[in-house]
Design an enzyme around this catalytic site. Sequence first.
Site, mmCIF file in Angstrom:
data_model
loop_
_atom_site.group_PDB
_atom_site.id
_atom_site.type_symbol
_atom_site.label_atom_id
_atom_site.label_comp_id
_atom_site.label_asym_id
_atom_site.label_seq_id
_atom_site.Cartn_x
_atom_site.Cartn_y
_atom_site.Cartn_z
ATOM 1 N N CYS A 192 0.823 -1.212 0.000
ATOM 2 C CA CYS A 192 0.000 0.000 0.000
ATOM 3 C C CYS A 192 0.856 1.260 0.000
ATOM 4 C CB CYS A 192 -0.943 -0.001 1.202
ATOM 5 S SG CYS A 192 -0.106 -0.103 2.801
ATOM 6 N N GLN B 151 6.601 -8.784 3.694
ATOM 7 C CA GLN B 151 6.087 -8.439 2.367
ATOM 8 C C GLN B 151 7.163 -8.617 1.297
ATOM 9 O OE1 GLN B 151 4.833 -4.515 3.556
ATOM 10 N NE2 GLN B 151 2.679 -5.102 3.620
ATOM 11 N N GLY C 72 -14.267 -3.141 21.457
ATOM 12 C CA GLY C 72 -14.177 -2.640 20.092
ATOM 13 C C GLY C 72 -13.685 -3.745 19.173
ATOM 14 N N ILE D 86 -7.931 -2.345 17.489
ATOM 15 C CA ILE D 86 -8.119 -3.482 18.390
ATOM 16 C C ILE D 86 -7.660 -4.777 17.720
ATOM 17 C CG2 ILE D 86 -9.892 -4.959 19.449
ATOM 18 C CD1 ILE D 86 -9.161 -2.582 21.173
#
EC number: 1.2.1.70
Length: 416
Positions: free
Chosen positions: A50, A116, A185, A190
């Site tokens: 990304c 990655q 959450g 989280i």
Amino acid sequence: MSLVAIGINHKTATVDLREKVAFAPDRIHDAMKSLASCTQSGEAVIISTCNRTELYCNNSEAADVVAWLEDYHQLSHEDVEPCLYQYKGQEAVKHLMRVSAGLDSLILGEPQILGQVKQSFVKAKEAGTVAATMDRMFQNTFSVAKKIRTETEIGAAAVSVAFAAVSMAKHIFSSLSTTQVLLVGAGETIELVARHLKDNGVKAMVVANRTISRAEAMCDEFGATAITLEQIPDFLPKADIVISSTASPLPILGKGMVEKALKQRRHQPMLLVDIAVPRDIEAEVADLDDAFLYTVDDLQSIIEQNMASRREAAEQAELIAEDQAYQFMEWIRSLESVDSIREYRTQSMAIKDELVERAVNKLAQGGNSEQVLLELANKLTNKLIHAPTQALTAASRQGDLNSLGQLRAVLGLDKD
């Protein structure tokens, strides 16, 4: 031609352009084969995340790689070129090592990028676009990234809120494996907290969320139990650690709820980490004797201190990357010398074989053996000194004293 790295990342390009040059996982196999066909060696690896898209090639011109990238994504040179960075040779190797060690990441020292890069390398091997040189380069890079993490503190200090929350829990509890954790959450923060907790041995996790289906989806990955927010009072007394991050406009855990839970726990201490803005846990909870409440502001000060520590570690890491990139290029140069030596020996042996064959034929035809041997020696000498003689003559005529000196040294003419 040499090793080449070209790329675009979060520092040089907007999200919009980064999206346009990214490679979809289901297309990267064919993309690497296409890119490799543009190189003389057939070696190419594409790293696409990304935050960055980078192309590594062996025996290729940078301009050809850039042209391929633009053509593949149907982008104009004017749009892409200003945002590109290019590295060659040792600098390309060093850049890969820096990237893999997290030195070029948005969050300095983050470890995810190494995984990655490894995935990209595996995909390139599956595509058949990695040979000896790039295989060695990437394997060395993985060792260097490990060396940097082992010999520096680049990854030791928490620099994300999620990591900082778990690090705080590790400091307070001697072992997280025996603790019970309540997560309030089920968003990205989280989820990252849960991943860090699992990596640190936590086995008992409960996830409370307004939407139970979202909590259940997260629990499937981490082996946790999903509950609704309304069920928190039933589970709170069992929790040693509570970490909360929701988008609720009002507090979810009040002083009264926590106080009641502490009484049921017979005043065993409870760590509460509130990383929500606005707060999920009432500030008055900090007044309770056995409750240890930390907010996102407390974590932020820790993160700022840790970032300074990471920047110091990064200076050491840069030196390691520089040294290891140089050593890799030494290996490359040694291969080049081996090829040159092999070529020179092959050439000399061919001359010898040709002249010996002529001499043997003359002897077979009754030629004078002494005369044949003398002729062989003279011709062999003349053939072998022809190229060095031409080089010495050319250097003398051009007044190139540097080349002349090197030639004399190579030929052993300056020995006492």
